[in-house]
Design a protein around this motif. Structure first.
Motif, PDB file in Angstrom:
ATOM      1  N   ILE A   1      45.058  43.245  56.263  1.00 38.14           N
ATOM      2  CA  ILE A   1      45.412  43.489  54.867  1.00 38.14           C
ATOM      3  C   ILE A   1      44.198  43.993  54.084  1.00 38.14           C
ATOM      4  CG2 ILE A   1      47.267  41.760  54.873  1.00 38.14           C
ATOM      5  CD1 ILE A   1      45.277  39.865  53.411  1.00 38.14           C
ATOM      6  N   GLY A   2      44.453  44.374  52.829  1.00 43.29           N
ATOM      7  CA  GLY A   2      43.355  44.824  51.977  1.00 43.29           C
ATOM      8  C   GLY A   2      43.849  45.561  50.752  1.00 43.29           C
ATOM      9  N   THR A   3      42.902  46.124  50.038  1.00 45.26           N
ATOM     10  CA  THR A   3      43.176  46.775  48.769  1.00 45.26           C
ATOM     11  C   THR A   3      44.118  47.968  48.898  1.00 45.26           C
ATOM     12  OG1 THR A   3      42.139  47.908  46.887  1.00 45.26           O
ATOM     13  CG2 THR A   3      41.067  48.188  49.021  1.00 45.26           C
ATOM     14  N   ARG A   4      44.848  48.226  47.824  1.00 45.45           N
ATOM     15  CA  ARG A   4      45.712  49.417  47.772  1.00 45.45           C
ATOM     16  C   ARG A   4      44.902  50.670  47.437  1.00 45.45           C
ATOM     17  NH1 ARG A   4      49.182  45.250  46.765  1.00 45.45           N
ATOM     18  NH2 ARG A   4      51.396  45.559  47.255  1.00 45.45           N
TER      19      ARG A   4
ATOM     20  N   GLU B   1      37.128  42.031  43.829  1.00 47.82           N
ATOM     21  CA  GLU B   1      36.901  40.623  43.505  1.00 47.82           C
ATOM     22  C   GLU B   1      38.165  39.927  42.998  1.00 47.82           C
ATOM     23  OE1 GLU B   1      32.828  38.381  42.266  1.00 47.82           O
ATOM     24  OE2 GLU B   1      33.239  40.339  41.423  1.00 47.82           O
ATOM     25  N   ARG B   2      39.028  40.667  42.305  1.00 49.25           N
ATOM     26  CA  ARG B   2      40.256  40.079  41.775  1.00 49.25           C
ATOM     27  C   ARG B   2      41.493  40.653  42.475  1.00 49.25           C
ATOM     28  NH1 ARG B   2      39.024  37.162  37.319  1.00 49.25           N
ATOM     29  NH2 ARG B   2      37.037  37.592  36.297  1.00 49.25           N
ATOM     30  N   SER B   3      41.357  40.933  43.745  1.00 54.84           N
ATOM     31  CA  SER B   3      42.412  41.599  44.506  1.00 54.84           C
ATOM     32  C   SER B   3      43.600  40.675  44.777  1.00 54.84           C
ATOM     33  CB  SER B   3      41.825  42.082  45.832  1.00 54.84           C
ATOM     34  OG  SER B   3      42.825  42.560  46.674  1.00 54.84           O
ATOM     35  N   GLY B   4      44.789  41.251  44.804  1.00 54.80           N
ATOM     36  CA  GLY B   4      45.989  40.516  45.205  1.00 54.80           C
ATOM     37  C   GLY B   4      45.920  40.083  46.661  1.00 54.80           C
ATOM     38  N   THR B   5      45.050  40.745  47.421  1.00 54.26           N
ATOM     39  CA  THR B   5      44.820  40.384  48.823  1.00 54.26           C
ATOM     40  C   THR B   5      44.425  38.913  48.944  1.00 54.26           C
ATOM     41  OG1 THR B   5      44.095  42.628  49.306  1.00 54.26           O
ATOM     42  CG2 THR B   5      43.373  40.934  50.845  1.00 54.26           C
ATOM     43  N   LEU B   6      43.720  38.413  47.934  1.00 63.51           N
ATOM     44  CA  LEU B   6      43.222  37.041  47.984  1.00 63.51           C
ATOM     45  C   LEU B   6      44.363  36.027  47.983  1.00 63.51           C
ATOM     46  CD1 LEU B   6      40.151  37.393  45.585  1.00 63.51           C
ATOM     47  CD2 LEU B   6      40.276  37.747  48.035  1.00 63.51           C
ATOM     48  N   ILE B   7      45.543  36.427  47.490  1.00 68.09           N
ATOM     49  CA  ILE B   7      46.726  35.540  47.530  1.00 68.09           C
ATOM     50  C   ILE B   7      47.104  35.288  48.995  1.00 68.09           C
ATOM     51  CG2 ILE B   7      49.184  35.321  46.941  1.00 68.09           C
ATOM     52  CD1 ILE B   7      48.566  37.120  44.479  1.00 68.09           C
ATOM     53  N   THR B   8      47.096  36.365  49.796  1.00 62.93           N
ATOM     54  CA  THR B   8      47.425  36.209  51.218  1.00 62.93           C
ATOM     55  C   THR B   8      46.387  35.339  51.916  1.00 62.93           C
ATOM     56  OG1 THR B   8      48.295  38.468  51.114  1.00 62.93           O
ATOM     57  CG2 THR B   8      48.117  37.471  53.304  1.00 62.93           C
TER      58      THR B   8
ATOM     59  N   GLN C   1      29.934  49.165  46.641  1.00 61.28           N
ATOM     60  CA  GLN C   1      31.369  49.481  46.595  1.00 61.28           C
ATOM     61  C   GLN C   1      32.169  48.293  46.061  1.00 61.28           C
ATOM     62  OE1 GLN C   1      32.242  50.601  50.689  1.00 61.28           O
ATOM     63  NE2 GLN C   1      32.265  52.753  50.119  1.00 61.28           N
ATOM     64  N   PRO C   2      32.965  48.489  45.002  1.00 65.82           N
ATOM     65  CA  PRO C   2      33.771  47.391  44.470  1.00 65.82           C
ATOM     66  C   PRO C   2      34.777  46.857  45.492  1.00 65.82           C
ATOM     67  CG  PRO C   2      34.382  49.497  43.431  1.00 65.82           C
ATOM     68  CD  PRO C   2      33.138  49.743  44.222  1.00 65.82           C
ATOM     69  N   GLN C   3      35.182  47.716  46.450  1.00 60.92           N
ATOM     70  CA  GLN C   3      36.176  47.308  47.447  1.00 60.92           C
ATOM     71  C   GLN C   3      35.633  46.288  48.459  1.00 60.92           C
ATOM     72  OE1 GLN C   3      35.464  50.473  46.648  1.00 60.92           O
ATOM     73  NE2 GLN C   3      37.284  51.778  46.637  1.00 60.92           N
ATOM     74  N   THR C   4      34.328  46.025  48.424  1.00 60.30           N
ATOM     75  CA  THR C   4      33.769  45.054  49.377  1.00 60.30           C
ATOM     76  C   THR C   4      33.460  43.711  48.714  1.00 60.30           C
ATOM     77  OG1 THR C   4      31.475  45.723  48.992  1.00 60.30           O
ATOM     78  CG2 THR C   4      32.685  46.914  50.697  1.00 60.30           C
ATOM     79  N   LYS C   5      33.529  43.649  47.409  1.00 56.92           N
ATOM     80  CA  LYS C   5      33.109  42.425  46.709  1.00 56.92           C
ATOM     81  C   LYS C   5      33.978  41.223  47.058  1.00 56.92           C
ATOM     82  CE  LYS C   5      30.531  44.356  42.879  1.00 56.92           C
ATOM     83  NZ  LYS C   5      30.364  44.486  41.427  1.00 56.92           N
ATOM     84  N   GLY C   6      35.284  41.434  47.198  1.00 60.61           N
ATOM     85  CA  GLY C   6      36.182  40.343  47.569  1.00 60.61           C
ATOM     86  C   GLY C   6      35.879  39.824  48.961  1.00 60.61           C
TER      87      GLY C   6
END
Length: 224
Positions: free
Chosen positions: A46-49, A161-168, A188-193
């Motif tokens: 999974i991951g960011t859209r 950091e505030r990704s919906g991915t974190l719900i999973t 890259q903001p996509q790696t912060k989470g």
């Protein structure tokens, strides 16, 4: 569209991994190869859209060797990382399951209709919602428990950091599943989470071997 199957929690064909979670769906609708429901090992990817430019390469580097090793890839058919993971599995003649946030008659996002058809043909599509139910915002957090519940572990390729991915990820942890995260550039903001997850105890993944190691080490108890 081919005839979908309805599988209830008391059926023999109900996925054994999913049956171990506390809020397992009572009914799932299936289109495609239902033999994949008992396939193992399975990994959620999974991951960011809104992935970075090198997200595809990152996913391929880690996921492709697993597919060649006969692993099943589970994801949510969303745009971004989900679609990339499914496509890599399909292109590699691998096995993949997509879990939807709506019924089969209302594919979301619409530009994934061709991907949906491909997965039905080569893999399996699942939903806990009847075919005529439209996707709704609250459906996606609900379906995430199925994505993580079908798998031994969840791999996060990229997440803000505030990704919906974190719900999973929260669902996976709640289910006692493994969580893996891929590091990346701090620019890259996509790696912060992912970095936050690693700080919180997720296993840092550089290559497929990191996941296989974990499966061979502790996966035996999940399989028995």
């Amino acid at each position: 569209m081919e005839r979908f199957k309805i599988i209830t929690i008391v059926d023999e064909s109900y996925p054994p991994m999913l049956n171990t979670i506390k809020d397992a769906p009572l009914v799932i609708y299936a289109l495609g190869d239902t033999s994949l429901l008992s396939d193992s090992p399975a990994l959620s990817v999974i991951g960011t859209r809104n992935p970075s430019r090198d997200a595809g390469q990152k996913t391929e580097l880690i996921v492709k060797p697993l597919i060649k090793d006969n692993w099943l890839i589970v994801s949510g058919m969303a745009k971004g990382i989900d679609s990339i993971a499914h496509q890599i599995a399909l292109n590699s003649n691998g096995k993949t399951i997509a879990v939807l946030g709506g019924g089969f008659y209302h594919i979301y996002p619409k530009n994934n209709i061709n991907l949906f058809k491909q997965i039905v043909k080569q893999g399996l599509v699942l939903s806990e919602y009847p075919p005529d139910v439209r996707p709704a915002r609250y459906h996606f957090p609900e379906r995430n428990r199925i994505i993580s519940g079908l798998s031994f572990g969840t791999l996060v390729i990229e997440a803000t950091e505030r990704s919906g991915t974190l719900i999973t990820v929260d669902q996976a942890l709640d289910q006692g599943r493994e969580v893996f995260a891929v590091p990346g550039s701090p620019l890259q903001p996509q790696t912060k989470g992912c970095h936050r997850m690693i700080q919180d105890g997720a296993k840092l993944v550089h290559e497929a071997g990191d996941i296989i190691e974990e499966w061979l080490g502790i996966g035996k108890s999940v399989r028995n």
